[in-house]
Design a protein around this motif. Structure first.
Motif, PDB file in Angstrom:
ATOM      1  N   HIS A  82       0.883  -1.182   0.000  1.00 43.93           N
ATOM      2  CA  HIS A  82       0.000   0.000   0.000  1.00 43.93           C
ATOM      3  C   HIS A  82       0.916   1.225   0.000  1.00 43.93           C
ATOM      4  N   HIS A  84       2.181   5.195  -0.462  1.00 46.72           N
ATOM      5  CA  HIS A  84       2.160   6.668  -0.497  1.00 46.72           C
ATOM      6  C   HIS A  84       3.544   7.095  -0.977  1.00 46.72           C
ATOM      7  N   SER A 117      -2.431   4.560  -2.564  1.00 45.59           N
ATOM      8  CA  SER A 117      -3.342   5.260  -1.662  1.00 45.59           C
ATOM      9  C   SER A 117      -4.029   6.388  -2.417  1.00 45.59           C
ATOM     10  N   ARG A 259      -2.568  -6.076   7.943  1.00 48.37           N
ATOM     11  CA  ARG A 259      -1.770  -4.994   7.364  1.00 48.37           C
ATOM     12  C   ARG A 259      -0.829  -4.499   8.456  1.00 48.37           C
ATOM     13  N   GLU A 263       3.600   3.018   8.076  1.00 51.19           N
ATOM     14  CA  GLU A 263       2.498   3.978   7.985  1.00 51.19           C
ATOM     15  C   GLU A 263       1.713   3.983   9.286  1.00 51.19           C
TER      16      GLU A 263
HETATM   17 ZN    ZN Z   1      -2.501   4.891   3.518  1.00 50.99          ZN
END
Ligand code: ZN
Ligand code: KMH
Length: 321
Positions: A82, A84, A117, A259, A263
């Protein structure tokens, strides 16, 4: 290429082993729920938009750092990343070229499901968040409601959610619905009832727990949220900060996926900073094996989510004539 020259690194070989029944089953003959209970999808969220590199030196912020991190996480058992991205100053950005380069580099260097994201940072405008989809990732996050986010507000208007959901389906991008609160589960039902299923038809959710302003990172909250999910949906859970371990253990025992990543948490134990994302993935994989639901390989992750792996570099058709 963003973030320095990057030669094509060798693909990391998946460390995960799964029961023969999982690898032998084809998605079209096995309900997604059955696949989810036999193995564990480990998503790594390596960077996020909230932590400064200065506060966490192991945070991957350049493309080279992100790719190396993703390879190491795949080797430890991750199936999905995931993402960013950050700019030259290591600040969060939704720059379209960086997003495209990142998707391409991760596809070349790993087998992971590449998820961008669309939540971005709390300051990102809606148009830029929608434009994330132009990078054509395998999957994208779709946050299901507005909430207080610490001292900030993470805004997700209903019409924005509907627009995001529709554009993702039109482009064949798999959806991961981010649920920060119990009300977001109701919003997901409303979305699917009124606007139909996502691309590929499979509903996958992520419970993001323990955000100040969202649902708490407790087993009780997790059970309540999971009980309310749409039938047949698969789900992962993450607990931010010190709720990481309670949420991971509750998710595994309730049949969910995990997950983990910087982050959401920066420590491996109270007062002990993590050495980085691979360490967090290794611990999650250990927990999954202990629960006798070993990590899914990236190929199995693609299968469970119904998002086929895209070629690393699109093959351009030869012009006719
Ligand atoms: Zn995120
Ligand atoms: N950074 C948060 C404001 C997502 O990635 O879709 C939003 C977020 C959710 O992280």
């Amino acid at each position: 290429m963003v973030g320095g020259a990057l030669s094509r690194p060798a693909k990391a070989s998946p460390a995960a082993r799964v029961p023969a029944c999982v690898s032998a089953c084809r998605r079209d003959t096995l309900p997604a729920v059955a696949a989810s209970s036999a193995g564990t999808l480990i998503t790594v969220a390596p960077t996020g938009a909230e932590t400064a590199k200065a506060d966490a030196p192991a945070l991957p912020v350049t493309l080279a750092e992100l790719v190396a991190d993703a390879q190491a996480c795949q080797a430890e058992g991750a199936g999905l990343v995931h993402v960013h991205v950050r700019d030259e100053a290591a600040l969060p950005t939704l720059d379209p070229a960086r997003l495209r380069d990142t998707v391409q580099a991760l596809r070349e260097a790993t087998d992971l499901v590449v998820q961008l994201s669309t939540g971005g940072a709390v300051t990102d405008p809606e148009a830029a968040r929608l434009a994330v989809l132009d990078a054509q990732p395998d999957s994208a996050s779709c946050s299901m409601g507005t909430l207080n986010f610490g001292d900030d507000v993470f805004t997700n208007r209903w019409s924005f959610i509907v627009e995001m959901h529709g554009r993702m389906r039109d482009r064949g991008i798999g959806a991961e619905y981010e649920l920060f609160d119990l009300g977001h589960v109701s919003a997901l039902h409303r979305l699917l009832d009124r606007h139909g299923p996502p691309a590929g038809g499979h509903v996958h959710c992520d419970l993001v727990m323990g955000v100040p302003g969202g649902m708490p990172g407790t087993a009780a909250a997790l059970v309540a949220a999971v009980a309310a999910l749409p039938a047949g949906a698969t789900w992962s859970a993450t607990g931010v900060g010190r709720s990481t371990l309670p949420v991971a253990l509750a998710a595994l025992s309730a049949g969910g996926h995990l997950r983990v990543g910087m982050e959401d948490t920066l420590s491996i134990a109270p007062g002990v900073p993590t050495t980085g994302n691979p360490e967090l993935v290794r611990r999650a994989a250990d927990l999954a094996r202990l629960a006798q639901r070993p990590p899914l390989t990236p190929a199995q992750a693609h299968g469970m989510l119904g998002v086929p792996a895209a070629p690393a570099s699109p093959v351009r058709p030869t012009p006719l004539g």
